[in-house]
Design a protein around this motif. Structure first.
Motif, PDB file in Angstrom:
ATOM      1  N   ARG A  26       1.008  -0.545  -0.505  1.00 23.95           N
ATOM      2  CA  ARG A  26       0.045  -0.381   0.081  1.00 23.95           C
ATOM      3  C   ARG A  26       0.493   0.795  -0.066  1.00 23.95           C
ATOM      4  N   ARG A  27       2.071   1.008  -0.138  1.00 19.86           N
ATOM      5  CA  ARG A  27       3.109   2.671  -0.064  1.00 19.86           C
ATOM      6  C   ARG A  27       2.996   2.594  -1.636  1.00 19.86           C
ATOM      7  N   PRO A  28       2.239   4.395  -2.277  1.00 17.23           N
ATOM      8  CA  PRO A  28       2.519   4.950  -2.886  1.00 17.23           C
ATOM      9  C   PRO A  28       3.629   5.140  -3.329  1.00 17.23           C
ATOM     10  N   GLY A  29       3.436   4.915  -4.481  1.00 17.97           N
ATOM     11  CA  GLY A  29       4.489   4.595  -5.697  1.00 17.97           C
ATOM     12  C   GLY A  29       4.610   3.773  -5.958  1.00 17.97           C
ATOM     13  N   SER A  30       4.521   2.261  -5.226  1.00 17.47           N
ATOM     14  CA  SER A  30       4.515   1.332  -5.684  1.00 17.47           C
ATOM     15  C   SER A  30       3.770   0.123  -6.826  1.00 17.47           C
ATOM     16  N   MET A  31       4.563  -0.206  -7.894  1.00 17.08           N
ATOM     17  CA  MET A  31       3.849  -0.573  -9.253  1.00 17.08           C
ATOM     18  C   MET A  31       4.287  -2.042  -8.944  1.00 17.08           C
ATOM     19  N   LEU A  32       3.487  -2.257 -10.595  1.00 22.58           N
ATOM     20  CA  LEU A  32       3.497  -3.662 -10.746  1.00 22.58           C
ATOM     21  C   LEU A  32       2.791  -4.124 -11.752  1.00 22.58           C
ATOM     22  N   GLU A  33       3.622  -5.311 -12.978  1.00 23.66           N
ATOM     23  CA  GLU A  33       3.324  -4.662 -14.897  1.00 23.66           C
ATOM     24  C   GLU A  33       2.650  -6.175 -14.444  1.00 23.66           C
ATOM     25  N   LEU A  34       1.472  -6.174 -15.033  1.00 20.10           N
ATOM     26  CA  LEU A  34       1.399  -7.443 -15.574  1.00 20.10           C
ATOM     27  C   LEU A  34       0.830  -7.508 -17.607  1.00 20.10           C
ATOM     28  N   HIS A  35       1.789  -8.622 -17.985  1.00 17.42           N
ATOM     29  CA  HIS A  35       1.401  -9.248 -19.070  1.00 17.42           C
ATOM     30  C   HIS A  35       1.495 -10.296 -19.431  1.00 17.42           C
ATOM     31  N   GLU A  36      -0.086 -10.392 -19.539  1.00 19.89           N
ATOM     32  CA  GLU A  36      -0.476 -12.388 -19.663  1.00 19.89           C
ATOM     33  C   GLU A  36      -1.713 -12.396 -20.396  1.00 19.89           C
ATOM     34  N   THR A  37      -1.706 -14.252 -20.578  1.00 18.35           N
ATOM     35  CA  THR A  37      -2.903 -13.820 -21.809  1.00 18.35           C
ATOM     36  C   THR A  37      -4.265 -14.836 -20.882  1.00 18.35           C
ATOM     37  N   VAL A  38      -5.607 -14.604 -20.377  1.00 18.56           N
ATOM     38  CA  VAL A  38      -6.133 -15.579 -19.909  1.00 18.56           C
ATOM     39  C   VAL A  38      -7.444 -16.004 -20.626  1.00 18.56           C
ATOM     40  N   PRO A  39      -8.216 -16.450 -20.309  1.00 14.97           N
ATOM     41  CA  PRO A  39      -9.412 -16.967 -20.739  1.00 14.97           C
ATOM     42  C   PRO A  39     -10.868 -15.971 -20.220  1.00 14.97           C
ATOM     43  N   SER A  40     -11.435 -15.982 -21.084  1.00 15.13           N
ATOM     44  CA  SER A  40     -12.670 -15.034 -20.641  1.00 15.13           C
ATOM     45  C   SER A  40     -13.616 -15.956 -19.726  1.00 15.13           C
ATOM     46  N   PRO A  41     -13.891 -14.888 -18.470  1.00 17.28           N
ATOM     47  CA  PRO A  41     -14.641 -15.779 -18.074  1.00 17.28           C
ATOM     48  C   PRO A  41     -15.989 -15.792 -18.146  1.00 17.28           C
ATOM     49  N   SER A  42     -16.555 -15.778 -19.347  1.00 16.01           N
ATOM     50  CA  SER A  42     -17.789 -14.964 -19.862  1.00 16.01           C
ATOM     51  C   SER A  42     -18.183 -14.724 -21.085  1.00 16.01           C
ATOM     52  N   ARG A  43     -19.067 -14.645 -22.067  1.00 10.31           N
ATOM     53  CA  ARG A  43     -18.880 -14.128 -23.186  1.00 10.31           C
ATOM     54  C   ARG A  43     -19.731 -12.604 -22.776  1.00 10.31           C
ATOM     55  N   ILE A  44     -18.895 -11.585 -23.635  1.00 10.44           N
ATOM     56  CA  ILE A  44     -18.275 -10.187 -23.436  1.00 10.44           C
ATOM     57  C   ILE A  44     -18.921  -9.295 -24.660  1.00 10.44           C
ATOM     58  N   GLY A  45     -19.947  -8.964 -24.371  1.00  9.88           N
ATOM     59  CA  GLY A  45     -19.389  -7.860 -26.015  1.00  9.88           C
ATOM     60  C   GLY A  45     -21.618  -7.463 -25.676  1.00  9.88           C
ATOM     61  N   GLU A 130     -13.597  -7.712 -14.412  1.00  6.22           N
ATOM     62  CA  GLU A 130     -14.300  -7.924 -15.275  1.00  6.22           C
ATOM     63  C   GLU A 130     -15.433  -7.087 -15.885  1.00  6.22           C
ATOM     64  N   GLN A 131     -15.793  -6.446 -14.912  1.00 11.69           N
ATOM     65  CA  GLN A 131     -16.899  -5.469 -14.891  1.00 11.69           C
ATOM     66  C   GLN A 131     -16.686  -3.847 -15.792  1.00 11.69           C
ATOM     67  N   PRO A 132     -15.175  -3.849 -15.116  1.00 13.16           N
ATOM     68  CA  PRO A 132     -14.521  -2.546 -16.710  1.00 13.16           C
ATOM     69  C   PRO A 132     -13.931  -3.170 -17.408  1.00 13.16           C
ATOM     70  N   ILE A 133     -14.011  -4.400 -18.030  1.00 14.79           N
ATOM     71  CA  ILE A 133     -13.749  -4.732 -19.311  1.00 14.79           C
ATOM     72  C   ILE A 133     -15.092  -4.697 -20.147  1.00 14.79           C
ATOM     73  N   VAL A 134     -15.750  -5.554 -19.011  1.00 15.48           N
ATOM     74  CA  VAL A 134     -17.287  -5.495 -19.998  1.00 15.48           C
ATOM     75  C   VAL A 134     -17.840  -4.236 -20.318  1.00 15.48           C
ATOM     76  N   ASP A 135     -18.209  -3.227 -19.585  1.00 14.95           N
ATOM     77  CA  ASP A 135     -18.239  -1.895 -19.744  1.00 14.95           C
ATOM     78  C   ASP A 135     -17.495  -1.464 -21.133  1.00 14.95           C
TER      79      ASP A 135
END
Length: 199
Positions: A26-45, A130-135
């Motif tokens: 929780r230290r402000p400025g801490s950062m992680l990068e995520l680069h991966e491929t995952v299966p869609s958990p549902s139909r989105i669109g 999931e919800q931000p991606i759906v939107d």
């Protein structure tokens, strides 16, 4: 010996879009990068075009700790499948969206001063994308997808795809005259016209 109900209850597998952020801190400025491929958990669109359940979602994200929560920025890319809104043939493509989403910490001012659906939340050291991606996908996809920009659609008479049969048409009698045509028998080719004498 009685067995507790919980022993038989299967825990629902966690969505691949629920991310563990415990390593971020929780230290402000801490950062992680995520680069991966995952299966869609549902139909989105949308109804006519969407990312199918199980399709690859390519995540290229940065997770940053800020004073009020975790800020997620980056892109999500996925293939799409659907049908042409004019001729109903299958259409395939892809969609890429940009995310900028804040997930509020449980004890933050942001959490206490916003509605539940206005901002994401950090729950048990996880965030759910999931919800931000759906939107975002719903806004990025075309409401009426087309196989080609000039798709002619379907024949209104028989339903054939007009693009597959160039020049396709039907001889249509104006309905105002169709009833009149049925009132008169077809002229007999051997019957001389009135007033016509022998040649």
């Amino acid at each position: 010996m009685a067995t507790s109900r919980s022993a038989h209850t299967k825990r629902k597998p966690r969505s691949p879009l629920v991310l563990d952020i415990s390593r971020l801190g929780r230290r402000p400025g801490s950062m992680l990068e995520l680069h991966e491929t995952v299966p869609s958990p549902s139909r989105i669109g949308l109804d006519l075009v969407a990312i199918e359940a199980g399709a690859d979602l390519t995540l290229d994200l940065r997770l940053e700790s800020v004073s009020e929560g975790v800020l997620v920025t980056g892109t999500v890319y996925a293939p799409t499948r659907g049908e042409c809104s004019r001729c109903l043939t299958e259409v395939t493509g892809d969609v890429e969206i940009s995310l900028t989403e804040l997930f509020a910490y449980p004890d933050s001012t942001t959490e206490s001063t916003t509605e539940e659906d206005e901002v994401g939340h950090v729950v048990d050291q996880t965030i759910d994308l999931e919800q931000p991606i759906v939107d975002a996908v719903g806004l990025a996809l075309p409401f009426a997808p087309l196989c080609t920009e000039d798709c002619a659609g379907l024949c209104p008479q028989c339903g054939v795809a007009l693009a597959s049969e160039p020049g396709h048409h039907h001889d249509v009698i104006d309905p105002r005259f169709a009833k009149l045509a049925g009132m008169f028998p077809a002229a007999d080719a051997d019957t001389p016209e009135p007033g016509a004498g022998p040649s």
